[in-house]
Design an enzyme around this catalytic site. Sequence first.
Site, short mmCIF file in Angstrom:
data_model
loop_
_atom_site.label_atom_id
_atom_site.label_comp_id
_atom_site.label_asym_id
_atom_site.label_seq_id
_atom_site.Cartn_x
_atom_site.Cartn_y
_atom_site.Cartn_z
N ASN A 136 0.83 -1.22 0.00
CA ASN A 136 0.00 0.00 0.00
C ASN A 136 0.86 1.26 0.00
O ASN A 136 0.37 2.35 0.27
CB ASN A 136 -0.97 0.01 1.19
CG ASN A 136 -0.24 0.02 2.54
OD1 ASN A 136 0.98 0.09 2.59
ND2 ASN A 136 -0.99 -0.04 3.63
N GLU A 143 1.89 4.47 7.45
CA GLU A 143 0.77 3.97 6.66
C GLU A 143 0.10 5.11 5.88
O GLU A 143 0.21 6.28 6.28
CB GLU A 143 -0.27 3.34 7.60
CG GLU A 143 0.22 2.10 8.34
CD GLU A 143 0.14 0.83 7.49
OE1 GLU A 143 0.31 0.91 6.27
OE2 GLU A 143 -0.11 -0.24 8.08
#
Length: 244
Positions: A136, A143
């Site tokens: 991702n 993140e």
Amino acid sequence: MRIYRANTYEDMSRKAANIISAQIIMKPDAVLGLATGSSPLGIYRQLIEWYKKGDLDFREVRTVNLDEYKGLAPEDRHSYAYFMKENLFDHVNIDPANTHIPNGLEKDEALECARYNEVIAGLGGIDLQLLGIGANGHIGFNEPGEAFEKETHCVRLTDTTIEANARFFETMDQVPKYAYSTGIKNIMQARSILLIASGKAKAEAVNQMLTGPISPACPASILQLHNNVSIVADKEALSIYDSL
Ligand code: GLP
């Protein structure tokens, strides 16, 4: 950004290990920012081999790792502290006192994050930061999100990261949901960066990193703004460009 295309995972690992090795030769007390995951394993194997041959000396090398799971002790075989000992530190002549990893057992997040930022500053910053990349687009455990996290922080891992990391654990419940991670500012302040990527599962993340907008939606995209980044990726990780 310099992009080096490798044929295979082994080729990627050797090329990247050469860059790290050159750093240690040029500056024997270099500060290396190190990473975990499957991607760097081949690099660590190669560095150990060169050390055993007498071609590399880790006596003065200092290291700071990117991240650690919150709640895991260094003796826990799932921890990144254990991973580093098992896959590199126990096999070379590095001084354990010169190796640094966030303390997963520290419950006080503000305290641990401040301590770790101090560790990095106290070492005079990072000479060469090794990075893998999550599917991702995450680097370290930064993140995708609303903003680029600046310095060391405690992060709630995304479901995709928890799933991706589950392969290292026996059950899904064992996979920690939180981790300490250095932030984008810590990474961007490194004097040089070496990012490795291997396999088809990373191709889209690599593409977003290289050609996508600079956005926290793909944390690795910030690397477009760093002036000394080397990317070593294998054919599969670069496969999106095959038809171009
Ligand atoms: C974890 C680590 C990252 C690593 C990523 C990719 O989330 N915190 O530092 O880059 O996994 O790992 P792998 O190389 O196993 O695909």
